[in-house]
Design a protein around this motif. Structure first.
Motif, PDB file in Angstrom:
ATOM      1  N   ILE A   1      -9.164   4.165  -3.875  1.00  0.00           N
ATOM      2  CA  ILE A   1      -9.008   3.652  -2.506  1.00  0.00           C
ATOM      3  C   ILE A   1      -7.883   2.633  -2.498  1.00  0.00           C
ATOM      4  O   ILE A   1      -7.072   2.582  -1.579  1.00  0.00           O
ATOM      5  CB  ILE A   1     -10.323   2.966  -2.036  1.00  0.00           C
ATOM      6  CG1 ILE A   1     -11.439   3.993  -1.859  1.00  0.00           C
ATOM      7  CG2 ILE A   1     -10.099   2.139  -0.791  1.00  0.00           C
ATOM      8  CD1 ILE A   1     -11.492   4.645  -0.507  1.00  0.00           C
ATOM      9  N   GLU A   2      -7.858   1.788  -3.524  1.00  0.00           N
ATOM     10  CA  GLU A   2      -6.800   0.780  -3.607  1.00  0.00           C
ATOM     11  C   GLU A   2      -6.724   0.241  -5.027  1.00  0.00           C
ATOM     12  O   GLU A   2      -7.679   0.342  -5.795  1.00  0.00           O
ATOM     13  CB  GLU A   2      -7.098  -0.388  -2.657  1.00  0.00           C
ATOM     14  CG  GLU A   2      -8.390  -1.093  -3.002  1.00  0.00           C
ATOM     15  CD  GLU A   2      -8.582  -2.436  -2.317  1.00  0.00           C
ATOM     16  OE1 GLU A   2      -7.660  -2.903  -1.631  1.00  0.00           O
ATOM     17  OE2 GLU A   2      -9.663  -3.012  -2.497  1.00  0.00           O
TER      18      GLU A   2
ATOM     19  N   LYS B   1       0.848  -1.204   0.000  1.00  0.00           N
ATOM     20  CA  LYS B   1       0.000   0.000   0.000  1.00  0.00           C
ATOM     21  C   LYS B   1       0.880   1.249   0.000  1.00  0.00           C
ATOM     22  O   LYS B   1       0.497   2.275  -0.575  1.00  0.00           O
ATOM     23  CB  LYS B   1      -0.941  -0.019   1.198  1.00  0.00           C
ATOM     24  CG  LYS B   1      -1.946  -1.189   1.100  1.00  0.00           C
ATOM     25  CD  LYS B   1      -3.225  -0.933   1.827  1.00  0.00           C
ATOM     26  CE  LYS B   1      -4.126  -2.147   1.860  1.00  0.00           C
ATOM     27  NZ  LYS B   1      -4.887  -2.355   0.634  1.00  0.00           N
TER      28      LYS B   1
ATOM     29  N   GLU C   1      -4.236   7.362   6.351  1.00  0.00           N
ATOM     30  CA  GLU C   1      -4.758   8.246   5.306  1.00  0.00           C
ATOM     31  C   GLU C   1      -6.060   8.905   5.685  1.00  0.00           C
ATOM     32  O   GLU C   1      -6.763   8.484   6.608  1.00  0.00           O
ATOM     33  CB  GLU C   1      -4.853   7.523   3.965  1.00  0.00           C
ATOM     34  CG  GLU C   1      -5.870   6.413   3.897  1.00  0.00           C
ATOM     35  CD  GLU C   1      -5.899   5.742   2.523  1.00  0.00           C
ATOM     36  OE1 GLU C   1      -4.825   5.474   1.939  1.00  0.00           O
ATOM     37  OE2 GLU C   1      -7.012   5.479   2.033  1.00  0.00           O
ATOM     38  N   GLN C   2      -6.355   9.942   4.941  1.00  0.00           N
ATOM     39  CA  GLN C   2      -7.584  10.716   5.104  1.00  0.00           C
ATOM     40  C   GLN C   2      -8.794   9.824   4.797  1.00  0.00           C
ATOM     41  O   GLN C   2      -8.747   9.021   3.865  1.00  0.00           O
ATOM     42  CB  GLN C   2      -7.479  11.863   4.093  1.00  0.00           C
ATOM     43  CG  GLN C   2      -8.680  12.686   3.861  1.00  0.00           C
ATOM     44  CD  GLN C   2      -8.559  13.412   2.496  1.00  0.00           C
ATOM     45  OE1 GLN C   2      -7.717  13.110   1.655  1.00  0.00           O
ATOM     46  NE2 GLN C   2      -9.428  14.376   2.315  1.00  0.00           N
ATOM     47  N   PHE C   3      -9.836   9.961   5.577  1.00  0.00           N
ATOM     48  CA  PHE C   3     -11.076   9.212   5.336  1.00  0.00           C
ATOM     49  C   PHE C   3     -11.870   9.918   4.243  1.00  0.00           C
ATOM     50  O   PHE C   3     -12.096  11.126   4.309  1.00  0.00           O
ATOM     51  CB  PHE C   3     -11.900   9.151   6.630  1.00  0.00           C
ATOM     52  CG  PHE C   3     -13.205   8.412   6.474  1.00  0.00           C
ATOM     53  CD1 PHE C   3     -13.236   7.027   6.530  1.00  0.00           C
ATOM     54  CD2 PHE C   3     -14.393   9.103   6.262  1.00  0.00           C
ATOM     55  CE1 PHE C   3     -14.438   6.330   6.391  1.00  0.00           C
ATOM     56  CE2 PHE C   3     -15.598   8.421   6.109  1.00  0.00           C
ATOM     57  CZ  PHE C   3     -15.618   7.034   6.177  1.00  0.00           C
TER      58      PHE C   3
ATOM     59  N   ALA D   1      -6.763   9.592  -1.391  1.00  0.00           N
ATOM     60  CA  ALA D   1      -6.757  10.244  -0.084  1.00  0.00           C
ATOM     61  C   ALA D   1      -5.329  10.648   0.305  1.00  0.00           C
ATOM     62  O   ALA D   1      -4.375   9.901   0.047  1.00  0.00           O
ATOM     63  CB  ALA D   1      -7.319   9.274   0.960  1.00  0.00           C
TER      64      ALA D   1
ATOM     65  N   VAL E   1      -8.072   6.183   9.186  1.00  0.00           N
ATOM     66  CA  VAL E   1      -7.913   5.035   8.280  1.00  0.00           C
ATOM     67  C   VAL E   1      -6.469   4.566   8.384  1.00  0.00           C
ATOM     68  O   VAL E   1      -5.540   5.319   8.080  1.00  0.00           O
ATOM     69  CB  VAL E   1      -8.246   5.422   6.826  1.00  0.00           C
ATOM     70  CG1 VAL E   1      -8.121   4.222   5.910  1.00  0.00           C
ATOM     71  CG2 VAL E   1      -9.637   6.035   6.728  1.00  0.00           C
TER      72      VAL E   1
ATOM     73  N   ILE F   1     -10.600   1.071  10.310  1.00  0.00           N
ATOM     74  CA  ILE F   1     -11.208   2.408  10.325  1.00  0.00           C
ATOM     75  C   ILE F   1     -11.731   2.626  11.739  1.00  0.00           C
ATOM     76  O   ILE F   1     -12.596   1.889  12.211  1.00  0.00           O
ATOM     77  CB  ILE F   1     -12.308   2.512   9.250  1.00  0.00           C
ATOM     78  CG1 ILE F   1     -11.637   2.312   7.880  1.00  0.00           C
ATOM     79  CG2 ILE F   1     -13.027   3.857   9.341  1.00  0.00           C
ATOM     80  CD1 ILE F   1     -12.522   2.377   6.698  1.00  0.00           C
TER      81      ILE F   1
ATOM     82  N   VAL G   1      -6.953  -3.407   6.876  1.00  0.00           N
ATOM     83  CA  VAL G   1      -7.436  -2.025   6.857  1.00  0.00           C
ATOM     84  C   VAL G   1      -8.332  -1.795   8.068  1.00  0.00           C
ATOM     85  O   VAL G   1      -9.293  -2.532   8.282  1.00  0.00           O
ATOM     86  CB  VAL G   1      -8.225  -1.725   5.562  1.00  0.00           C
ATOM     87  CG1 VAL G   1      -8.821  -0.321   5.600  1.00  0.00           C
ATOM     88  CG2 VAL G   1      -7.334  -1.887   4.344  1.00  0.00           C
TER      89      VAL G   1
ATOM     90  N   LYS H   1     -19.733  -4.998   1.157  1.00  0.00           N
ATOM     91  CA  LYS H   1     -18.648  -5.591   1.953  1.00  0.00           C
ATOM     92  C   LYS H   1     -19.029  -5.986   3.366  1.00  0.00           C
ATOM     93  O   LYS H   1     -18.408  -6.875   3.944  1.00  0.00           O
ATOM     94  CB  LYS H   1     -17.475  -4.601   2.046  1.00  0.00           C
ATOM     95  CG  LYS H   1     -16.777  -4.481   0.729  1.00  0.00           C
ATOM     96  CD  LYS H   1     -15.443  -3.764   0.854  1.00  0.00           C
ATOM     97  CE  LYS H   1     -14.997  -3.408  -0.496  1.00  0.00           C
ATOM     98  NZ  LYS H   1     -13.967  -3.638  -1.182  1.00  0.00           N
TER      99      LYS H   1
END
Ligand code: AMP
Ligand code: GLY
Length: 424
Positions: A287-288, A107, A190-192, A122, A147, A161, A159, A219
């Motif tokens: 996001i990814e 990541k 990282e920023q949400f 983000a 995050v 949160i 991950v 999810k």
């Protein structure tokens, strides 16, 4: 052409189902496969992570094309293993090499790549054990929720949160302290981003690419997107909010800069790229990245591909993907995942499954099953994906849910609200 598919989930069953429809397909082998793939081809009891046994299977079964389903063998370098082996180097393998698979495998690499190429994502910083204090300081500059991501592959659990700042600090320390083993040698904070997620897929030969149908995955385990994260409880394709204007932004701001960035950095990427995106007020952010197809997304996007998937794979193998065509079915496809009670926590395995013979108008892709004699029994948390076509999303969902209700196994659970948050 004899084909070997590596993996054992719904994605691999969907790949085998589609490839079996190609006139060019010879025998299909799936390693290790499941009770569903056993109806299409031959399952081989091989661990895709054991490259020398994969090689032996390629030799023994005169395999001429290998498709890698899951990420772990890619990140571990199965494609490099093929290209460095005198016998295997001429056997096409669909999936990026180790360097290219870092888009998913690290990541930290992916975030730095995104920033280097000005691709919307983000804001973030990475930390290791030597900078754990700076991590705490950085967290305090951010707003809740926090995050936090382990750098490497952590079986979908990497991950977090978190709402509470103190808990967030403790988790960063726990990850850097080895909670996820070597996957947590670095953490990304990282920023949400607030918005609605979608999954966009391409296949590329490293020169050109084809856009595959997009999908929305569900999810969380609970209805209304509540409870723990899972591998995915259902999916819908197409995604109504991903209209031409939005997809044009995805192409111009995300797909093209990603492929140009890879090229500039001398990384030859062959295979699928799965862009995990979030729509923030009409603008896509990454996001990814994943180096593979999604699951359960495969169970809705593969049924929407009308053209011969094997020809697209040949295009990747021969570097002439630009000359191939991809046609997609306009209809909606939905899938509802039937899971073992208790999943994503502890659950029982080995439970017999009833009713598969009563399914009408849906295709049931096996995700976590195995054969016991001639019968399918459960062998995982996500067990079956019930995929259906419809002129509308509602029609497809009605068929998926009707068929979900004729299948049963002890403690079976499924979400009843797949697709309900999307307007046509
Ligand atoms: P990943 O494994 O990177 O897909 O992350 C798992 C899930 O965490 C994603 O599907 C998102 O729902 C959520 N997530 C990850 N990063 C962020 C972010 N920066 N903002 C909001 N949600 C995120
Ligand atoms: N369904 C999400 C994934 O395959 O990663």
């Amino acid at each position: 052409m004899n084909i070997l598919i590596l993996g054992s989930g719904g994605r691999e069953h969907a790949l085998a189902w589609k490839l079996a429809q190609s006139k060019k397909a010879g025998k299909i082998f799936i390693a290790p496969g499941n009770a569903g793939t056993a109806n299409i081809g031959t399952n081989l009891e091989i661990d895709p992570g054991n490259f020398s046994s994969v090689k032996q299977a390629v030799i023994n079964n005169k395999i001429e094309l290998v498709i890698v389903g899951p990420e772990a063998p890619l990140v571990d370098g199965i494609t490099d293993f093929f290209s460095e082996d005198d016998f295997l180097k001429d056997i096409p393998i669909i999936g990026p090499n180790r360097s290219a698979a870092r888009l998913e495998g690290s990541k930290d690499f992916a975030k730095a790549f995104l920033i280097r190429h000005n691709i919307p994502t983000a804001a973030y910083r990475s930390f290791d054990i030597s900078s754990v204090r700076e991590a705490a300081g950085f967290l305090r500059t951010m707003d809740s929720p926090y995050v936090i991501k382990a750098d490497g592959l952590a079986a979908g659990k990497g991950v977090l949160i978190i709402d509470d700042i103190n808990e967030a600090e403790r988790e960063v320390e726990a990850i850097l302290g080895g909670k996820f083993g070597s996957a947590g040698q670095k953490v990304v904070i990282e920023q949400f981003l607030k918005g609605i997620e979608l999954s966009v897929f391409i296949i590329t030969d490293g020169i050109s690419y084809k856009l595959l149908p997009e999908a929305k995955d569900y999810k969380r385990i609970g209805e209304g997107d509540t409870g723990l994260n899972t591998g995915g409880m259902g999916a819908v394709s197409p995604v109504p909010f991903a209209g031409p204007e939005f997809m044009e932004k995805v192409k111009n701001r995300i797909i093209d800069p990603t492929l140009n960035g890879l090229r500039e950095e001398g990384i030859v990427y062959k295979g699928f790229i799965f862009f995990g995106l979030i729509n923030v007020n009409g603008n896509p952010f990454v996001i990814e990245y994943n180096a593979r197809l999604g699951d359960p997304e495969s169970e809705v996007i593969i049924p929407r591909i009308k053209s011969d998937l094997l020809e697209l794979f040949e295009g990747v193998a021969h570097d002439d993907l630009s000359e191939r065509i991809i046609e997609t079915d306009e209809r909606f496809v939905t899938t509802v995942m039937l899971v073992s009670g208790g999943y994503p926590g502890d659950y029982q395995k080995g439970i017999s499954i009833a009713g598969l013979g009563n399914v009408k108008d849906s295709v049931v892709f096996h995700a976590g099953t195995k054969l016991s004699g001639d019968n399918a029994i459960t062998s995982g948390g996500r067990v079956l994906a019930v995929s259906s076509w419809g002129k509308t999303k509602e029609e497809a969902l009605e068929i998926s849910y009707r068929n979900a209700s004729v299948i049963s196994f002890d403690n079976m659970y499924y979400r009843k609200d797949i697709g309900l948050d999307l307007d046509n």
